[in-house]
Enzyme design. Structure first.
Site, PDB file in Angstrom:
ATOM      1  N   LEU A   1       0.015 -42.842 124.026  1.00 22.37           N
ATOM      2  CA  LEU A   1      -1.438 -42.689 124.003  1.00 22.37           C
ATOM      3  C   LEU A   1      -1.945 -43.005 125.405  1.00 22.37           C
ATOM      4  O   LEU A   1      -1.621 -44.055 125.965  1.00 22.37           O
ATOM      5  CB  LEU A   1      -2.088 -43.653 123.004  1.00 22.37           C
ATOM      6  CG  LEU A   1      -1.984 -43.302 121.513  1.00 22.37           C
ATOM      7  CD1 LEU A   1      -2.538 -44.449 120.677  1.00 22.37           C
ATOM      8  CD2 LEU A   1      -2.704 -42.012 121.187  1.00 22.37           C
ATOM      9  N   ASP A   2      -2.739 -42.111 125.977  1.00 19.26           N
ATOM     10  CA  ASP A   2      -3.295 -42.349 127.304  1.00 19.26           C
ATOM     11  C   ASP A   2      -4.261 -43.530 127.274  1.00 19.26           C
ATOM     12  O   ASP A   2      -4.721 -43.938 126.203  1.00 19.26           O
ATOM     13  CB  ASP A   2      -4.021 -41.097 127.802  1.00 19.26           C
ATOM     14  CG  ASP A   2      -3.051 -39.955 128.093  1.00 19.26           C
ATOM     15  OD1 ASP A   2      -1.861 -40.244 128.296  1.00 19.26           O
ATOM     16  OD2 ASP A   2      -3.491 -38.800 128.103  1.00 19.26           O
TER      17      ASP A   2
END
Length: 344
Positions: A79-80
């Site tokens: 997940l960024d």
């Protein structure tokens, strides 16, 4: 929480963390490595003692394997920093199961902001292009969603780390280097896509302060024109009113196959709406059986990130229950999918 921790220790398994927006996924993993590597839940007693001895020897100039290296740990889909939500973690032999979560169905909620296109397709990037947005209505958005349902082909973002002939795509775009060939499209499946909230102007989101210079726009334009004719990167601003008008935002919910770029869906939706759009919030609400809000017996919740933060702050001074387990260990076991009882 479980009243009894499994007697066959150490364990291998999978659990999920409710990642907050802000830190990258690997920062989250690194933050819990010390806890995992010093827990009898996941590490054999002999290895824990070896790690303790190594810590003592370090003060005397000695070297050795630390506790955090005593057990494998990994995550099942990055997940960024902007994104929050389900982050699947594998420990021990559970890491061998992480690949299953890369291709499984995932559910996301994302807030889209109209009128501005960014290089990263989200609010972490820089403004590339402005476009009209006042003509876009809820009905118009809903009428266009069917274009993105089912089996579709997606073109990965030009500003991504995907490589072409050994060079990241973003390097071509930033330097105005012609692409050797068009970016290969990906076949993905959008199992469900719906508009669940129309915020209109009732929100606090704004366009990024950082903007592309004219030179940067020209470089991007040259790169795109090498594979697609008549591409122009320029603003199409509407007449500016005397009072600032807050651009429209809305929320989408979707279930997608592995490899889907949620940001690309929002970016491309902006185009078919004769506007521009980018992501301002992104939540992974479900990945496989792990979800933020479990509703069925087959669904498993996530350990709140605050539980691990407290554990790191408390260290060895943290409270333990009558069986000798700390809060974070109880929370993890309560949501752990055990892969094997012995972690060796």
């Amino acid at each position: 929480m479980p009243k009894v921790v499994p007697s066959t220790l150490p364990l291998s398994g999978l659990f999920a963390i409710a990642k907050p927006s802000g830190p990258p996924s690997m920062t989250v993993i690194n933050e819990i490595k010390h806890l995992i590597g010093n827990s009898k839940l996941f590490v054999e007693a002999g290895k824990l003692k070896e790690a303790q001895d190594n810590r003592k020897n370090k003060g005397k100039g000695g070297r050795g394997r630390s506790a955090r290296e005593a057990v494998k740990i990994g995550q099942g889909g990055t997940l960024d920093p902007l994104a929050d939500g389900v982050l699947v973690v594998g420990v021990g032999k559970g890491t061998k199961k992480l690949g299953d979560f890369l291709d499984c169905v995932k559910e996301y909620r994302t807030t889209c902001l109209l009128g501005c296109e960014t290089d990263t397709y989200d609010s972490e990037g820089a403004q590339v292009r402005l476009a009209p947005w006042r003509h876009v209505t809820r009905e118009k958005v809903e009428s266009m969603l069917d274009k993105f349902r089912g089996d579709i082909e997606q073109t990965p973002p030009i500003f991504s780390a995907l490589k072409m002939d050994g060079k990241p795509l973003y390097e071509y775009a930033r330097k105005g280097i012609p692409l050797p060939r068009p970016i290969e499209k990906r076949k993905v499946t959008i199992h469900a896509l719906e508009l669940i909230e129309w915020k209109g102007g009732d929100h606090s989101f704004r366009y990024p302060d950082k903007k592309f210079s004219e030179e940067e726009k020209k470089a991007l334009e040259q790169t795109l024109q090498s594979v697609e004719k008549d591409v122009q990167i320029k603003d199409e601003p509407e007449s500016i009113p005397e009072v600032e008008v807050i651009p429209t935002a809305f929320v989408l919910k979707m279930k997608v196959s592995g490899g889907t770029y949620v940001r690309s869906i929002v970016h491309d939706l902006g185009h078919v709406l004769d506007s521009a759009a980018h992501v301002v919030t992104l939540t992974r609400s479900q990945q496989g059986k792990f979800c933020l809000e479990p509703t069925g017996e087959s669904e498993v919740g996530c350990v709140p990130w605050e539980v691990f933060q407290r554990a790191n702050q408390e260290g060895d001074a943290g409270e333990v229950d009558e069986e000798g387990w700390r809060e974070w260990e109880r929370e993890v076991v309560d949501r752990l999918e055990i892969v094997e009882g012995k972690n060796n």
